[in-house]
Design a protein around this motif. Structure first.
Motif, PDB file in Angstrom:
ATOM      1  N   LEU A 248       1.158  -1.389   0.181  1.00  0.00           N
ATOM      2  CA  LEU A 248       0.051   0.162   0.074  1.00  0.00           C
ATOM      3  C   LEU A 248       0.788   1.131   0.152  1.00  0.00           C
ATOM      4  N   GLY A 249       2.282   1.211  -0.228  1.00  0.00           N
ATOM      5  CA  GLY A 249       3.388   2.190   0.263  1.00  0.00           C
ATOM      6  C   GLY A 249       3.680   3.006   1.425  1.00  0.00           C
ATOM      7  N   LEU A 250       3.035   1.889   2.130  1.00  0.00           N
ATOM      8  CA  LEU A 250       2.919   2.351   4.260  1.00  0.00           C
ATOM      9  C   LEU A 250       4.934   1.798   4.522  1.00  0.00           C
ATOM     10  N   LYS A 251       4.807   3.122   5.045  1.00  0.00           N
ATOM     11  CA  LYS A 251       6.217   2.819   5.657  1.00  0.00           C
ATOM     12  C   LYS A 251       6.263   1.847   7.012  1.00  0.00           C
ATOM     13  N   THR A 252       6.631   1.072   6.768  1.00  0.00           N
ATOM     14  CA  THR A 252       6.721  -0.460   8.607  1.00  0.00           C
ATOM     15  C   THR A 252       8.508  -0.425   8.760  1.00  0.00           C
ATOM     16  N   ALA A 253       8.080  -0.545  10.022  1.00  0.00           N
ATOM     17  CA  ALA A 253       9.714  -1.405  11.025  1.00  0.00           C
ATOM     18  C   ALA A 253       8.973  -2.396  12.157  1.00  0.00           C
ATOM     19  N   ARG A 254       9.948  -2.410  12.287  1.00  0.00           N
ATOM     20  CA  ARG A 254       9.843  -3.193  13.658  1.00  0.00           C
ATOM     21  C   ARG A 254      10.452  -2.135  14.800  1.00  0.00           C
ATOM     22  N   ASP A 255       9.963  -2.301  16.098  1.00  0.00           N
ATOM     23  CA  ASP A 255      10.581  -1.316  17.409  1.00  0.00           C
ATOM     24  C   ASP A 255      11.402  -2.727  18.510  1.00  0.00           C
ATOM     25  N   ALA A 256      12.368  -2.108  19.440  1.00  0.00           N
ATOM     26  CA  ALA A 256      12.743  -3.162  19.909  1.00  0.00           C
ATOM     27  C   ALA A 256      11.893  -4.077  20.546  1.00  0.00           C
ATOM     28  N   GLY A 257      10.563  -4.038  20.693  1.00  0.00           N
ATOM     29  CA  GLY A 257      10.514  -5.174  21.226  1.00  0.00           C
ATOM     30  C   GLY A 257       9.441  -5.985  20.203  1.00  0.00           C
ATOM     31  N   ALA A 258      10.017  -6.099  19.132  1.00  0.00           N
ATOM     32  CA  ALA A 258       9.089  -6.880  17.702  1.00  0.00           C
ATOM     33  C   ALA A 258       7.973  -6.553  17.592  1.00  0.00           C
ATOM     34  N   ASN A 259       7.432  -5.754  17.922  1.00  0.00           N
ATOM     35  CA  ASN A 259       5.884  -5.138  17.060  1.00  0.00           C
ATOM     36  C   ASN A 259       6.585  -4.786  15.403  1.00  0.00           C
ATOM     37  N   LEU A 260       5.447  -5.163  15.564  1.00  0.00           N
ATOM     38  CA  LEU A 260       5.165  -4.288  13.559  1.00  0.00           C
ATOM     39  C   LEU A 260       4.873  -2.654  13.622  1.00  0.00           C
ATOM     40  N   VAL A 261       5.282  -2.225  12.996  1.00  0.00           N
ATOM     41  CA  VAL A 261       5.030  -0.992  13.199  1.00  0.00           C
ATOM     42  C   VAL A 261       4.438  -0.520  11.998  1.00  0.00           C
ATOM     43  N   VAL A 262       3.919   0.263  11.782  1.00  0.00           N
ATOM     44  CA  VAL A 262       3.316   1.222  10.054  1.00  0.00           C
ATOM     45  C   VAL A 262       2.707   2.460  10.361  1.00  0.00           C
ATOM     46  N   THR A 263       3.233   3.060   9.443  1.00  0.00           N
ATOM     47  CA  THR A 263       3.186   4.634  10.019  1.00  0.00           C
ATOM     48  C   THR A 263       2.753   4.947   8.717  1.00  0.00           C
ATOM     49  N   LEU A 264       1.698   6.403   8.984  1.00  0.00           N
ATOM     50  CA  LEU A 264       1.510   7.057   7.965  1.00  0.00           C
ATOM     51  C   LEU A 264       2.249   8.687   8.479  1.00  0.00           C
ATOM     52  N   GLU A 265       2.563   9.642   6.904  1.00  0.00           N
ATOM     53  CA  GLU A 265       3.582  10.412   7.928  1.00  0.00           C
ATOM     54  C   GLU A 265       2.913  11.495   7.388  1.00  0.00           C
ATOM     55  N   GLY A 266       3.461  12.564   9.227  1.00  0.00           N
ATOM     56  CA  GLY A 266       1.921  13.365   8.946  1.00  0.00           C
ATOM     57  C   GLY A 266       3.103  14.748   8.795  1.00  0.00           C
ATOM     58  N   ARG A 267       2.482  16.294   8.563  1.00  0.00           N
ATOM     59  CA  ARG A 267       2.673  17.307   8.367  1.00  0.00           C
ATOM     60  C   ARG A 267       3.954  17.629   9.395  1.00  0.00           C
ATOM     61  N   ASP A 268       4.429  17.628  10.648  1.00  0.00           N
ATOM     62  CA  ASP A 268       4.573  17.618  11.600  1.00  0.00           C
ATOM     63  C   ASP A 268       5.132  16.743  12.305  1.00  0.00           C
ATOM     64  N   PRO A 269       6.453  15.826  11.928  1.00  0.00           N
ATOM     65  CA  PRO A 269       6.664  14.722  12.420  1.00  0.00           C
ATOM     66  C   PRO A 269       7.153  14.776  14.141  1.00  0.00           C
ATOM     67  N   SER A 270       6.730  15.909  14.278  1.00  0.00           N
ATOM     68  CA  SER A 270       7.512  16.666  15.869  1.00  0.00           C
ATOM     69  C   SER A 270       6.347  15.852  17.025  1.00  0.00           C
ATOM     70  N   LEU A 271       4.824  15.819  16.525  1.00  0.00           N
ATOM     71  CA  LEU A 271       4.630  16.171  17.158  1.00  0.00           C
ATOM     72  C   LEU A 271       3.547  14.542  17.748  1.00  0.00           C
ATOM     73  N   PRO A 272       3.005  14.568  18.506  1.00  0.00           N
ATOM     74  CA  PRO A 272       2.491  12.571  19.104  1.00  0.00           C
ATOM     75  C   PRO A 272       1.273  12.331  17.665  1.00  0.00           C
ATOM     76  N   ALA A 273       1.965  11.089  17.881  1.00  0.00           N
ATOM     77  CA  ALA A 273       1.408  10.311  16.998  1.00  0.00           C
ATOM     78  C   ALA A 273      -0.172   9.953  17.542  1.00  0.00           C
ATOM     79  N   ALA A 274      -0.970   9.579  17.005  1.00  0.00           N
ATOM     80  CA  ALA A 274      -2.172   9.034  16.937  1.00  0.00           C
ATOM     81  C   ALA A 274      -1.959   7.259  16.252  1.00  0.00           C
ATOM     82  N   ALA A 275      -2.229   6.984  17.356  1.00  0.00           N
ATOM     83  CA  ALA A 275      -1.541   5.634  16.944  1.00  0.00           C
ATOM     84  C   ALA A 275      -2.708   4.919  17.743  1.00  0.00           C
ATOM     85  N   CYS A 276      -3.390   3.920  17.124  1.00  0.00           N
ATOM     86  CA  CYS A 276      -4.324   2.350  16.533  1.00  0.00           C
ATOM     87  C   CYS A 276      -4.227   1.201  16.860  1.00  0.00           C
ATOM     88  N   GLY A 277      -4.578   0.272  16.963  1.00  0.00           N
ATOM     89  CA  GLY A 277      -3.498  -1.408  16.300  1.00  0.00           C
ATOM     90  C   GLY A 277      -4.089  -2.269  17.715  1.00  0.00           C
TER      91      GLY A 277
END
Length: 427
Positions: free
Chosen positions: A58-87
């Protein structure tokens, strides 16, 4: 997005994506009876790989964090803002269902797919987190993945053996890529301040929405629990025909009396308006010793109490200890407890509850909020200070069994509500 039922132009994309994902997850983790995705095991890992593959397509950014969880990100205009998270999570109980946990992850990916298709770029990042290790069936400890994120796994937790293999939790975590050194130090792998919220969609694991004819509902709070994986009643074995009642130290009769007394206390607390559920899900004598003509000298059982009130849990636990002492005196047995496991009740964020309920009404759906009797990762996020809320989706046949059922139309209502709320928070 169309308002009627939360299903509009994006529904075709979401229906196709969800159907494909649920089918792939089922095919990968079917065990011949139901679904098995072991916490920190191969089935859970395969499920994470499937979600990551779909997210990348789908063209989304993916990563595995230090807990081996999958994190999929839709980048925001201001990456310094706290993220809206779901899952949610992808682990299952043995021979479980395909939707417990997975529905929340699929709904989050459907929301991100909708935003990509619509060209929506939020102000703040939106993150989907597919969490590992939520199910307690494998190590007796629930919410292992989310607890590790916030530095809340103890040395005792990490040493807990797998119920089948005896392998310590820390070994299983390390085997899938968790940074167990940081976890063992109690270091937070995720800063709670980096999240604006945590939204979790999940199938309801009871019959309330079915009884009320509600496709979805907003959750008000999550019950906490007190657990013992193994309580041992130790009496004295003997010949069933040679020992009279007054000289017996029967572990089965002593345990049966304890459970009966606890049931009476449970009923009394309910009559007084207290919230409580009590379960003994595992019980038995040693198969190598038990026999028709033998008085059982040893029995092991599990015990769990859940409530939205910490005070009720503590009061019930005090009653448990008191009844054990009385039965020990009367029947000449002893009760031995393994480590007590506690999970605190969690209250969902009032502002998020209000936002979700308003969204339901705007979608033309009935709005009747419900509490959650089962535990969820949202309780851990809430306890870490992240504003949290949950959406329940109707489920016809309960949960933790191979017959879990969820209508796709109901799922799309819940996924639509999730997407609507994420958009509002992230815009």
């Amino acid at each position: 997005m169309g308002e009627a039922g939360g299903i509009g132009a994006a529904a075709g994309l979401e229906r196709a994506l969800a159907g494909r994902l649920f089918d792939r997850l089922r095919e990968t983790s079917f065990d011949g009876v139901g679904i098995t995705r072991e916490s920190y095991g191969p089935g859970e890992s395969a499920a994470l790989d499937i979600l990551e593959e779909e997210a990348r397509a789908l063209g989304l950014k993916t990563a595995r964090d230090a807990g081996a969880n999958l994190v999929v990100t839709l980048e925001g205009r201001d990456p310094s803002l706290p993220a809206a998270a779901c899952g949610s999570h992808l682990a299952s109980v043995p021979q479980g269902g395909n939707f417990d946990g997975a529905a929340g992850v699929v709904a989050g990916l459907a929301a991100l797919a909708r935003f990509r298709a619509e060209g929506f770029q939020p102000a703040r990042p939106i993150r989907l987190m597919a969490l590992r290790g939520e199910e307690s069936a494998w190590f007796g400890r629930a919410y292992m993945g989310s607890s590790a994120l916030f530095g809340r796994l103890s040395a005792e937790d990490l040493a807990t053996p797998h119920v089948l293999t005896g392998r310590p939790l820390t070994d299983s975590m390390r085997g899938v890529g968790v940074d167990t050194d940081r976890v063992a130090r109690g270091e937070a792998l995720l800063d709670p301040a980096s999240l604006a919220c945590w939204l979790e969609l999940h199938i309801e694991q009871g019959p309330v929405l079915i009884a009320r004819n509600l496709p979805v509902a907003v959750v008000t709070g999550i019950r906490g629990n007190v657990r013992h994986r193994a309580v041992e009643c130790v009496g004295e074995a003997g010949h069933s025909g040679a020992i009279p009642r007054w000289l017996r130290h029967d572990a089965v009769f002593a345990t049966a009396e304890l459970i009966t007394r606890l049931d009476r206390h449970w009923r009394t607390l309910l009559e007084r308006g207290r919230d409580l559920v009590v379960t003994t899900g595992v019980i038995g004598t040693d198969p190598a010793e038990h026999a028709l003509a033998r008085i059982p000298g040893r029995l092991r059982f599990s015990l769990e109490a859940r409530s939205q009130s910490t005070e009720v849990l503590e009061a019930f636990y005090d009653l448990l200890l008191s009844e054990c002492a009385g039965i020990e005196e009367e029947r000449g047995v002893r009760f031995r407890f393994d480590r007590r496991l506690d999970t605190a009740p969690a209250r969902m964020d009032e502002e998020l509850i209000g936002r979700l309920r308003a969204g339901l009404r705007a979608m033309g759906q009935p709005d009747e909020p419900v509490p959650s009797g089962a535990g969820h990762d949202a309780a851990v996020f809430s306890g870490a200070g992240v504003p949290s809320a949950m959406i329940f989706v109707r489920n016809q046949n309960g949960s933790h069994n191979p017959h879990e059922a969820m209508e796709m139309d109901d799922f799309l209502v819940g996924a639509g509500l999730l997407a609507r709320t994420l958009r509002e928070i992230a815009a």
